[in-house]
Enzyme design. Structure first.
Site, mmCIF file in Angstrom:
data_model
loop_
_atom_site.group_PDB
_atom_site.id
_atom_site.type_symbol
_atom_site.label_atom_id
_atom_site.label_comp_id
_atom_site.label_asym_id
_atom_site.label_seq_id
_atom_site.Cartn_x
_atom_site.Cartn_y
_atom_site.Cartn_z
ATOM 1 N N GLU A 215 12.096 14.573 24.838
ATOM 2 C CA GLU A 215 12.445 15.552 23.806
ATOM 3 C C GLU A 215 12.244 16.943 24.403
ATOM 4 O O GLU A 215 11.147 17.282 24.829
ATOM 5 C CB GLU A 215 11.548 15.385 22.577
ATOM 6 C CG GLU A 215 11.954 16.334 21.450
ATOM 7 C CD GLU A 215 10.845 16.601 20.433
ATOM 8 O OE1 GLU A 215 11.157 16.981 19.300
ATOM 9 O OE2 GLU A 215 9.654 16.445 20.777
ATOM 10 N N HIS B 111 13.614 12.384 12.692
ATOM 11 C CA HIS B 111 12.585 12.583 11.671
ATOM 12 C C HIS B 111 12.188 14.049 11.505
ATOM 13 O O HIS B 111 11.372 14.369 10.651
ATOM 14 C CB HIS B 111 11.361 11.746 12.036
ATOM 15 C CG HIS B 111 10.747 12.216 13.318
ATOM 16 N ND1 HIS B 111 11.386 12.063 14.538
ATOM 17 C CD2 HIS B 111 9.589 12.864 13.586
ATOM 18 C CE1 HIS B 111 10.636 12.587 15.492
ATOM 19 N NE2 HIS B 111 9.535 13.079 14.945
ATOM 20 N N ASP B 112 12.703 14.933 12.349
ATOM 21 C CA ASP B 112 12.388 16.361 12.246
ATOM 22 C C ASP B 112 13.546 17.167 11.678
ATOM 23 O O ASP B 112 13.409 18.373 11.463
ATOM 24 C CB ASP B 112 12.072 16.942 13.640
ATOM 25 C CG ASP B 112 10.814 16.346 14.255
ATOM 26 O OD1 ASP B 112 9.883 16.000 13.505
ATOM 27 O OD2 ASP B 112 10.766 16.237 15.497
ATOM 28 N N ASP C 289 7.656 12.834 23.610
ATOM 29 C CA ASP C 289 7.521 13.928 22.654
ATOM 30 C C ASP C 289 7.330 15.277 23.369
ATOM 31 O O ASP C 289 6.535 15.363 24.315
ATOM 32 C CB ASP C 289 6.279 13.621 21.800
ATOM 33 C CG ASP C 289 6.153 14.508 20.591
ATOM 34 O OD1 ASP C 289 7.014 14.433 19.712
ATOM 35 O OD2 ASP C 289 5.170 15.287 20.524
ATOM 36 N N ASP D 4 0.821 -1.221 0.000
ATOM 37 C CA ASP D 4 0.000 0.000 0.000
ATOM 38 C C ASP D 4 0.857 1.274 0.000
ATOM 39 O O ASP D 4 0.333 2.375 0.094
ATOM 40 C CB ASP D 4 -1.002 0.000 1.168
ATOM 41 C CG ASP D 4 -0.312 0.074 2.527
ATOM 42 O OD1 ASP D 4 0.944 0.063 2.574
ATOM 43 O OD2 ASP D 4 -1.029 0.147 3.550
ATOM 44 N N ASP E 223 7.079 5.794 21.311
ATOM 45 C CA ASP E 223 7.046 7.250 21.331
ATOM 46 C C ASP E 223 5.779 7.663 22.070
ATOM 47 O O ASP E 223 4.673 7.269 21.690
ATOM 48 C CB ASP E 223 7.001 7.757 19.881
ATOM 49 C CG ASP E 223 7.624 9.125 19.714
ATOM 50 O OD1 ASP E 223 7.435 9.970 20.599
ATOM 51 O OD2 ASP E 223 8.287 9.340 18.679
HETATM 52 C C1 GLC Z 1 7.853 16.542 18.161
HETATM 53 C C2 GLC Z 1 7.932 15.508 17.074
HETATM 54 C C3 GLC Z 1 7.424 16.115 15.806
HETATM 55 C C4 GLC Z 1 5.992 16.509 16.013
HETATM 56 C C5 GLC Z 1 5.834 17.430 17.233
HETATM 57 C C6 GLC Z 1 4.400 17.525 17.659
HETATM 58 O O1 GLC Z 1 8.694 17.608 17.940
HETATM 59 O O2 GLC Z 1 9.222 15.015 16.969
HETATM 60 O O3 GLC Z 1 7.552 15.261 14.713
HETATM 61 O O4 GLC Z 1 5.493 17.160 14.886
HETATM 62 O O5 GLC Z 1 6.536 16.955 18.339
HETATM 63 O O6 GLC Z 1 3.968 16.329 18.225
HETATM 64 CA CA CA Z 2 1.957 -1.149 4.332
#
Ligand code: GLC
Ligand code: CA
Length: 544
Positions: free
Chosen positions: A244, A318-319, A202, A28, A101
């Site tokens: 974080e 990922h940010d 987060d 997908d 997470d």
């Molecule tokens: C953190 C995450 C990010 C997300 C934000 C709001 O910074 O790493 O990807 O957009 O929080 O949850």
């Molecule tokens: Ca998949």
């Protein structure tokens, strides 16, 4: 209670998976949990100890899963709860722990709590969120949301605004309400029962907000809340926890990562990560990296937390953009610079994190058309800046440098269709350089970035100085060289690296001449002048 010094996560290496882009198993175009399971042997080979999974809970995906509508179920796009349980089990069989997470600052507006909360001021869930009475068009104050626009959203039925630090679909939870905190703790305990190895929290420094005083991060009750959560949950297990915290500094980091275990194992701090932007402005306002400042910043974190806390070590997530494109050279010296950056990072004290594809030296993406981007933050800033009159070229330059989608293109597994990520159409396009840069190719090549990372994860297990050694920055004012030592009772380790594309002298103490070379990114012998992006790690026994 065990002494913090013996904690397993101190000599661990963590690998971050962005599930949407890791491995699709059913065509997908979206990565999923069965896909992750099929790649566990790859991760074991790399030598990692734990995987941090970005959110896989039920979510409308307004912010790729960071908008959760059910914390206790898996989004069908990623699989089922049984798949998740199988992942935990199969990872464990390979000595890999799974870190979930936790997004506790906000939920999705489609979460049951928020749907209830909107039904009326006397609904028991109303006070789970942050509301202010008002009039339509007259906002409680001028606070802005992280993804653009105001931080307040009007709900006509209630004649109230709700507060959201991120998108309108991510209403902030009200941590002042003890019932909210209890619900969250029970949910955490439920996941602990399932055998997870830890949690990444987060934007945790933003939970104790006080919008009336415009306080978002580091609110007055923040550490009180974290200690309560830790006591009620994490301390009942042998977990790794990492918060974080964009607002972390070396002082509050000692609270967050207090060796007495009262808060977290460690935090992600971003001081170094915000250096290549104009001061007081946004990440999109680009500035060259002040290299000497970067070294001093990292050294400050190393020295401040020595024996009083614990660092997390990361370049990518990922940010953030891909580090080889950001502070290395993703052209001529891609391999050399990717390895150099790895050596500099993994040689420091703390727990290193590898973000998927970093171990291959994956690079930023440059889509020519904005319609190919998927990230809400990127799309919003593009629209806003054009409206504000920025030239399109300049906006695209910022997007190329800093868009979160740089790190979100599919994992490059092999040279086949869609890089082996999916048989279908990927949700975001694959970086066309997958033909050159991919895991299958790098696993076979002893000289690859992948093999360099693997060597690093193994060296860490063989030499305790990686974990315990005291850090000392050398040549602090040098504009090219990043060099430091790590010293414990038995040995001394040296990391020396040329952070630039020009040859640079690296004057070192003569005692390093007969030291043992642990890792080096050039075949030629190490000399007094380092070649472009040359990096080496040496070790010697300490003289008594
Ligand atoms: C953190 C995450 C990010 C997300 C934000 C709001 O910074 O790493 O990807 O957009 O929080 O949850
Ligand atoms: Ca998949």
């Amino acid at each position: 209670m065990a002494v913090n010094n013996q904690k397993w996560w101190k000599d661990a290496v963590i690998y971050q998976i962005y599930p949407k882009s890791f491995q699709d198993s059913n065509g997908d175009g979206i990565g999923d949990i069965p896909g992750i399971i099929s790649r566990l042997d790859y991760l074991k080979d790399l030598g990692i100890d734990a995987v941090w999974l970005s959110p896989v809970y039920c979510s409308p995906q307004d912010d790729n899963g960071y908008d959760i509508s059910d914390y206790q179920d898996i989004d069908p796009m990623f699989g089922t709860l049984e798949d998740m349980e199988r992942l935990i089990r199969e990872a464990k069989e390979r000595g890999i722990r799974i870190i979930m997470d936790l997004v506790l600052n906000h939920t999705s507006d489609e979460h049951r709590w928020f749907r209830e909360a909107k039904k009326g001021k006397d609904n028991p869930y109303h006070d789970y969120y942050v509301w202010r009475d008002g009039e339509e068009g007259v906002l409680p104050n001028d606070m802005k949301a992280s993804f653009g626009g105001p931080a307040w959203e009007w709900v006509p039925e209630l004649k109230q605004y709700y507060f959201h630090q991120f998108s309108v679909k991510q209403p902030d939870l009200n941590w002042e309400n003890p019932k909210v905190r209890r619900e969250l703790y029970d949910m955490i305990l439920w996941w602990m029962d399932k055998g997870v190895g830890g949690f990444r929290l987060d934007v945790i420094d933003q939970v104790a907000k006080e919008p009336d005083r415009k306080i978002t991060s580091n609110g007055p009750r923040l550490h009180e809340f974290i200690r309560e959560m830790s006591r009620e949950t994490f301390q009942k297990g042998d977990l790794i926890t990492v918060g974080e915290a964009w607002g972390a500094n070396t002082e509050n980091a000692k609270l967050y990562s207090n060796p007495d275990g009262s808060e977290f194992s460690m935090v992600f701090q971003f001081e170094h990560s915000m250096m290549d932007q104009q001061e007081g402005k946004e990440k999109w306002d680009l500035a060259p990296l002040p290299f000497v400042k970067l070294k001093k910043c990292l050294a400050k974190w190393q020295n401040s937390l020595y024996q009083t806390g614990w660092n997390s070590l990361f370049w990518d997530n990922h940010d953030l953009p891909r580090i080889v494109s950001r502070w290395g050279d993703d052209g001529k010296y891609r391999k050399e610079s990717a390895k150099m950056l790895a050596a500099v990072l993994h040689g420091m004290q703390g727990t290193p994190y590898i973000y998927q594809g970093e171990e291959l030296g994956m690079t930023n993406i440059r889509f020519t058309d904005i319609s190919e981007y998927r990230d809400i933050e990127t799309l919003n800033v593009y629209r806003e800046r054009l409206e504000e009159g920025y030239p399109k070229d300049e906006v695209m330059r910022s997007v190329y440098a800093k868009s979160r989608d740089n790190a979100r293109t599919p994992m490059q597994w092999n040279g086949e269709k869609n890089a082996g990520f999916t048989d279908g159409t990927p949700w975001i396009a694959v970086n066309p350089n997958y033909v050159e840069i991919n895991a299958a190719k790098e696993q076979k090549d002893p000289d690859s970035v992948y093999c360099f990372y693997r060597a690093l994860t193994h060296l860490r297990k063989e030499h305790p100085v990686f974990v315990d050694g005291k850090f000392q920055l050398l040549l602090p004012e040098d504009e090219h060289i990043f060099a430091y030592t790590r010293t414990d009772d038995d040995s001394e380790m040296l990391v020396c690296a040329n952070f630039t594309g020009e040859a640079a002298a690296c004057p070192l103490d003569g005692k390093w001449k007969d030291a043992q070379m642990l890792l080096h990114n050039y075949k030629e012998e190490l000399g007094e002048v380092l070649k472009p992006y040359e990096a080496a790690i040496l070790i010697r026994r300490r003289e008594l």
